[in-house]
Design a protein around this motif. Structure first.
Motif, mmCIF file in Angstrom:
data_model
loop_
_atom_site.group_PDB
_atom_site.id
_atom_site.type_symbol
_atom_site.label_atom_id
_atom_site.label_comp_id
_atom_site.label_asym_id
_atom_site.label_seq_id
_atom_site.Cartn_x
_atom_site.Cartn_y
_atom_site.Cartn_z
ATOM 1 N N ILE A 20 0.842 -1.200 0.000
ATOM 2 C CA ILE A 20 0.000 0.000 0.000
ATOM 3 C C ILE A 20 0.876 1.248 0.000
ATOM 4 O O ILE A 20 0.638 2.197 -0.751
ATOM 5 C CB ILE A 20 -0.966 -0.023 1.200
ATOM 6 C CG1 ILE A 20 -2.028 -1.117 1.003
ATOM 7 C CG2 ILE A 20 -1.618 1.341 1.400
ATOM 8 C CD1 ILE A 20 -2.854 -1.422 2.237
ATOM 9 N N ALA A 24 1.619 4.423 -3.245
ATOM 10 C CA ALA A 24 1.458 5.877 -3.169
ATOM 11 C C ALA A 24 2.316 6.589 -4.210
ATOM 12 O O ALA A 24 2.065 7.747 -4.533
ATOM 13 C CB ALA A 24 1.799 6.369 -1.765
ATOM 14 N N CYS A 48 -4.544 3.265 -8.451
ATOM 15 C CA CYS A 48 -3.567 3.581 -7.407
ATOM 16 C C CYS A 48 -3.566 5.074 -7.167
ATOM 17 O O CYS A 48 -3.959 5.831 -8.036
ATOM 18 C CB CYS A 48 -2.177 3.121 -7.830
ATOM 19 S SG CYS A 48 -1.847 1.429 -7.369
ATOM 20 N N LYS A 51 -5.868 2.834 -1.260
ATOM 21 C CA LYS A 51 -6.275 3.577 -0.065
ATOM 22 C C LYS A 51 -7.110 2.674 0.828
ATOM 23 O O LYS A 51 -8.270 2.391 0.507
ATOM 24 C CB LYS A 51 -7.076 4.809 -0.465
ATOM 25 C CG LYS A 51 -6.287 5.791 -1.290
ATOM 26 C CD LYS A 51 -7.133 6.950 -1.732
ATOM 27 C CE LYS A 51 -6.325 7.838 -2.655
ATOM 28 N NZ LYS A 51 -7.129 8.869 -3.289
ATOM 29 N N THR A 53 -9.615 1.467 3.593
ATOM 30 C CA THR A 53 -10.780 2.054 4.239
ATOM 31 C C THR A 53 -10.998 1.366 5.584
ATOM 32 O O THR A 53 -10.607 0.216 5.770
ATOM 33 C CB THR A 53 -12.042 1.902 3.365
ATOM 34 O OG1 THR A 53 -12.279 0.514 3.125
ATOM 35 C CG2 THR A 53 -11.886 2.620 2.033
ATOM 36 N N GLN A 59 -14.082 0.024 -3.798
ATOM 37 C CA GLN A 59 -13.522 1.117 -4.577
ATOM 38 C C GLN A 59 -13.348 0.643 -6.019
ATOM 39 O O GLN A 59 -13.531 -0.521 -6.315
ATOM 40 C CB GLN A 59 -12.152 1.505 -4.007
ATOM 41 C CG GLN A 59 -12.181 1.893 -2.542
ATOM 42 C CD GLN A 59 -10.781 2.139 -2.021
ATOM 43 O OE1 GLN A 59 -10.099 3.033 -2.497
ATOM 44 N NE2 GLN A 59 -10.346 1.325 -1.059
#
Length: 150
Positions: A20, A24, A48, A51, A53, A59
């Motif tokens: 993850i 970014a 990407c 994110k 949750t 998503q």
């Protein structure tokens, strides 16, 4: 268009949190590629950066897909339009698809996964078995070469 690797369990260790964090560095779609110990290669297209949750909130867009090499040649499964369960990203789980089963689900340590038929993509099991050990997990980002960059 070029592909660059952003996250790999071989290069960056075994952790969904690391994957993850590495995502970014990407601003567009990315290709998640993994496989089982019996030689199947599979994954899917995600947006990407990833994110996480706090709650199970799906998503993604209908540009997402999943794929596998299990059936003799690469096979792509696109959204069926039945639902909008493209992918879930939590701190301890990354799952693609929904309705019935996840098309692909990876645990937080990126050691094990599962795959089953799901309504989102109309796919078959992507791996040799519904539960499997992951061989490697890679996240590839798309970069666009531009003649305007020097």
């Amino acid at each position: 268009m070029d592909l660059t690797i952003q996250g790999s369990t071989v290069r960056h260790g075994i952790s969904l949190r690391t994957l993850i964090r590495k995502s970014a560095e990407l601003s567009g779609p990315c290709l998640l590629i993994t496989g089982d110990n019996q030689g199947a290669i599979f994954g899917g297209l995600l947006e990407c950066p990833l994110k996480p949750t706090a709650k199970r909130k799906y998503q993604g867009t209908n540009q997402s897909f999943v794929f596998t090499t299990l059936y003799g040649e690469p096979r792509l499964f696109r959204p069926t339009g039945v639902n909008r369960y493209f992918y879930l990203c939590l701190n301890d789980l990354l799952a693609l698809g929904g309705g019935g089963s996840f098309a692909l689900c990876l645990d937080g340590e990126l050691l094990t996964g599962s795959s089953g038929a799901c309504e989102t993509f109309g796919n078959l099991c992507l791996a040799h078995d519904e539960e499997f050990e992951l061989k490697n997990v890679e996240l590839w980002g798309f970069t666009h070469a531009s003649r305007y960059l020097t």
